[in-house]
Scaffold this active site. Sequence first.
Site, mmCIF file in Angstrom:
data_model
loop_
_atom_site.group_PDB
_atom_site.id
_atom_site.type_symbol
_atom_site.label_atom_id
_atom_site.label_comp_id
_atom_site.label_asym_id
_atom_site.label_seq_id
_atom_site.Cartn_x
_atom_site.Cartn_y
_atom_site.Cartn_z
ATOM 1 N N TRP A 26 0.823 -1.215 0.000
ATOM 2 C CA TRP A 26 0.000 0.000 0.000
ATOM 3 C C TRP A 26 0.861 1.271 0.000
ATOM 4 O O TRP A 26 0.341 2.364 -0.022
ATOM 5 C CB TRP A 26 -0.975 0.006 1.177
ATOM 6 C CG TRP A 26 -0.365 -0.396 2.476
ATOM 7 C CD1 TRP A 26 0.198 0.429 3.392
ATOM 8 C CD2 TRP A 26 -0.271 -1.723 3.002
ATOM 9 N NE1 TRP A 26 0.648 -0.301 4.461
ATOM 10 C CE2 TRP A 26 0.370 -1.627 4.243
ATOM 11 C CE3 TRP A 26 -0.666 -2.993 2.542
ATOM 12 C CZ2 TRP A 26 0.637 -2.745 5.045
ATOM 13 C CZ3 TRP A 26 -0.395 -4.092 3.348
ATOM 14 C CH2 TRP A 26 0.247 -3.966 4.573
ATOM 15 N N ARG A 27 2.166 1.071 0.026
ATOM 16 C CA ARG A 27 3.028 2.250 -0.085
ATOM 17 C C ARG A 27 3.403 2.544 -1.535
ATOM 18 O O ARG A 27 4.180 3.449 -1.795
ATOM 19 C CB ARG A 27 4.281 2.076 0.782
ATOM 20 C CG ARG A 27 3.905 2.163 2.250
ATOM 21 C CD ARG A 27 5.083 2.262 3.167
ATOM 22 N NE ARG A 27 4.613 2.550 4.514
ATOM 23 C CZ ARG A 27 5.282 2.291 5.618
ATOM 24 N NH1 ARG A 27 6.466 1.723 5.540
ATOM 25 N NH2 ARG A 27 4.777 2.604 6.788
ATOM 26 N N GLU A 39 -5.671 0.403 5.653
ATOM 27 C CA GLU A 39 -5.793 0.867 7.031
ATOM 28 C C GLU A 39 -6.837 0.068 7.802
ATOM 29 O O GLU A 39 -6.670 -0.225 8.978
ATOM 30 C CB GLU A 39 -6.129 2.370 7.073
ATOM 31 C CG GLU A 39 -4.975 3.268 6.645
ATOM 32 C CD GLU A 39 -3.732 3.136 7.530
ATOM 33 O OE1 GLU A 39 -3.842 2.701 8.679
ATOM 34 O OE2 GLU A 39 -2.625 3.460 7.044
ATOM 35 N N THR A 45 -4.513 -6.137 13.341
ATOM 36 C CA THR A 45 -3.922 -7.270 12.614
ATOM 37 C C THR A 45 -2.493 -6.944 12.189
ATOM 38 O O THR A 45 -2.209 -5.817 11.792
ATOM 39 C CB THR A 45 -4.785 -7.591 11.363
ATOM 40 O OG1 THR A 45 -6.136 -7.689 11.780
ATOM 41 C CG2 THR A 45 -4.377 -8.899 10.726
ATOM 42 N N GLY A 83 -10.518 -11.894 10.834
ATOM 43 C CA GLY A 83 -11.207 -11.580 12.077
ATOM 44 C C GLY A 83 -11.848 -10.195 12.055
ATOM 45 O O GLY A 83 -11.710 -9.449 11.092
ATOM 46 N N TYR A 84 -12.556 -9.878 13.131
ATOM 47 C CA TYR A 84 -13.248 -8.578 13.250
ATOM 48 C C TYR A 84 -14.011 -8.267 11.962
ATOM 49 O O TYR A 84 -13.740 -7.295 11.267
ATOM 50 C CB TYR A 84 -12.248 -7.439 13.548
ATOM 51 C CG TYR A 84 -11.459 -7.647 14.812
ATOM 52 C CD1 TYR A 84 -11.977 -7.242 16.044
ATOM 53 C CD2 TYR A 84 -10.217 -8.254 14.781
ATOM 54 C CE1 TYR A 84 -11.259 -7.440 17.208
ATOM 55 C CE2 TYR A 84 -9.493 -8.461 15.944
ATOM 56 C CZ TYR A 84 -10.016 -8.059 17.150
ATOM 57 O OH TYR A 84 -9.299 -8.245 18.297
ATOM 58 N N TYR A 122 -8.636 7.906 13.441
ATOM 59 C CA TYR A 122 -7.336 7.430 12.975
ATOM 60 C C TYR A 122 -7.370 7.167 11.456
ATOM 61 O O TYR A 122 -6.527 7.653 10.705
ATOM 62 C CB TYR A 122 -6.914 6.147 13.718
ATOM 63 C CG TYR A 122 -5.766 5.486 13.009
ATOM 64 C CD1 TYR A 122 -4.476 5.958 13.181
ATOM 65 C CD2 TYR A 122 -5.978 4.443 12.103
ATOM 66 C CE1 TYR A 122 -3.416 5.411 12.473
ATOM 67 C CE2 TYR A 122 -4.933 3.899 11.395
ATOM 68 C CZ TYR A 122 -3.663 4.379 11.585
ATOM 69 O OH TYR A 122 -2.622 3.855 10.865
ATOM 70 N N ASP A 140 -2.793 6.249 16.582
ATOM 71 C CA ASP A 140 -3.139 4.892 17.017
ATOM 72 C C ASP A 140 -2.263 4.537 18.226
ATOM 73 O O ASP A 140 -1.552 5.409 18.762
ATOM 74 C CB ASP A 140 -2.975 3.885 15.872
ATOM 75 C CG ASP A 140 -1.516 3.701 15.468
ATOM 76 O OD1 ASP A 140 -0.648 4.437 15.977
ATOM 77 O OD2 ASP A 140 -1.246 2.794 14.655
ATOM 78 N N CYS A 194 10.590 1.841 18.586
ATOM 79 C CA CYS A 194 10.046 2.249 19.892
ATOM 80 C C CYS A 194 8.949 1.260 20.296
ATOM 81 O O CYS A 194 7.777 1.595 20.391
ATOM 82 C CB CYS A 194 9.515 3.683 19.788
ATOM 83 S SG CYS A 194 9.244 4.428 21.390
ATOM 84 N N CYS A 204 17.663 4.545 17.656
ATOM 85 C CA CYS A 204 16.538 5.456 17.379
ATOM 86 C C CYS A 204 17.008 6.785 16.767
ATOM 87 O O CYS A 204 17.899 7.437 17.308
ATOM 88 C CB CYS A 204 15.780 5.715 18.673
ATOM 89 S SG CYS A 204 14.401 6.835 18.433
HETATM 90 FE FE1 SF4 Z 1 11.382 5.417 21.786
HETATM 91 FE FE2 SF4 Z 1 13.435 6.455 20.552
HETATM 92 FE FE3 SF4 Z 1 12.621 7.522 22.792
HETATM 93 FE FE4 SF4 Z 1 13.823 5.172 22.842
HETATM 94 S S1 SF4 Z 1 14.704 7.092 22.243
HETATM 95 S S2 SF4 Z 1 11.964 5.724 23.898
HETATM 96 S S3 SF4 Z 1 13.074 4.271 20.925
HETATM 97 S S4 SF4 Z 1 11.487 7.441 20.879
#
Ligand code: SF4
Length: 351
Positions: A26-27, A39, A45, A83-84, A122, A140, A194, A204
């Site tokens: 979908w990208r 979406e 899922t 599902g759903y 959303y 979300d 994250c 990150c």
């Molecule tokens: Fe999340 Fe990045 Fe913060 Fe770590 S540094 S909590 S991975 S946003």
Amino acid sequence: MKYQYKNEFRHNLVEWFNNEKRDLPWRHTSDPYKIWVSEVMLQQTRVDTVIPYYNRFLDKYPTIQDLAYAPEEELLKMWEGLGYYSRARNLQAGVKEVVEKYNSVVPDNRHDISSLKGVGPYTAGAILSIAYQKAEHAVDGNVMRVLSRVLLIEEDIALPKTRKVFEEAVEMLIDEKHPGDFNQALMDLGAMICTPTSPKCLLCPVRDYCIAFNEGIADQLPIKSKKTKTKKVQFKVYLAADQKGRYLLEKRPSEGLLANMWQFPMIEINENSMSDETFKHNYNVEIKEYIEEQLLKFKHVFSHLTWEMDCVYVLVEPKNDLPGDALFLTIEEIKTLPMPVSMLKILNVLN
Ligand code: SF4
């Protein structure tokens, strides 16, 4: 809400997304209908599960008109296993409204798109930002988790009213030039880096601007109060064959959980129930023989409810007409019907 690293955060996040984004079907499109389908499928899922469904679904219904007028039973069959199922029905109802009220063009503003069946805040934001490049929030669970850490938001994300706080946070942060990339970047960061437990902070791209990381409390966020316990219901499920080797199936009611899906007869077991008597009475059959007293036993978990299924295999003989939505069918016929995952599991035992 004040946040001094707004520009740096936005820049690093979108740059990371452009380099690292997952290649998802979908990208490769900006068609709002296709993004809408993706979406809706992605709600509750996993991405890996959705990909083959998404591809098959759009092969079958390549345009919004194709989906709007598809027969419901065929649509549920296409959705079988995801599902759903109310998602599929709502999607079709929403799509039909677009065809009939908006000349087949998905609305490009929050007011109109939010009035469509099944389109919550959303989904509206995801379609508007990804397909139409509108600077709209799409919040979300992933987004709430990431931003609760980056901005050190300590409000309980289990409470519906908290969503507003995060919508305002996205409005403050969003990249007006690349809103679709920005929203998808937040979602990807939540899915890949994250994560709910053990966030990979060392990898990150926004670590330097993350307040929770810098205070050493990333793993304590988000704040989420415990859900109330899910309800348990016990069922005895009858694989009931007639003399011709066909099985008794029934269609569920047209409203409520798993509406219009097909199932083997299920009788709820409680302290007072005589399940065999209820079964015989409800379906006008006589049990001639118990072939297996315990064919299969398993739990099926919904978000709010657990079914404990105890399946038996019996030989039956019809005494009178079957009730309205029940039929004896061959295995080949059963395979063409839309069935919930729990019933497919039982059907597998027969194959
Ligand atoms: Fe999340 Fe990045 Fe913060 Fe770590 S540094 S909590 S991975 S946003």
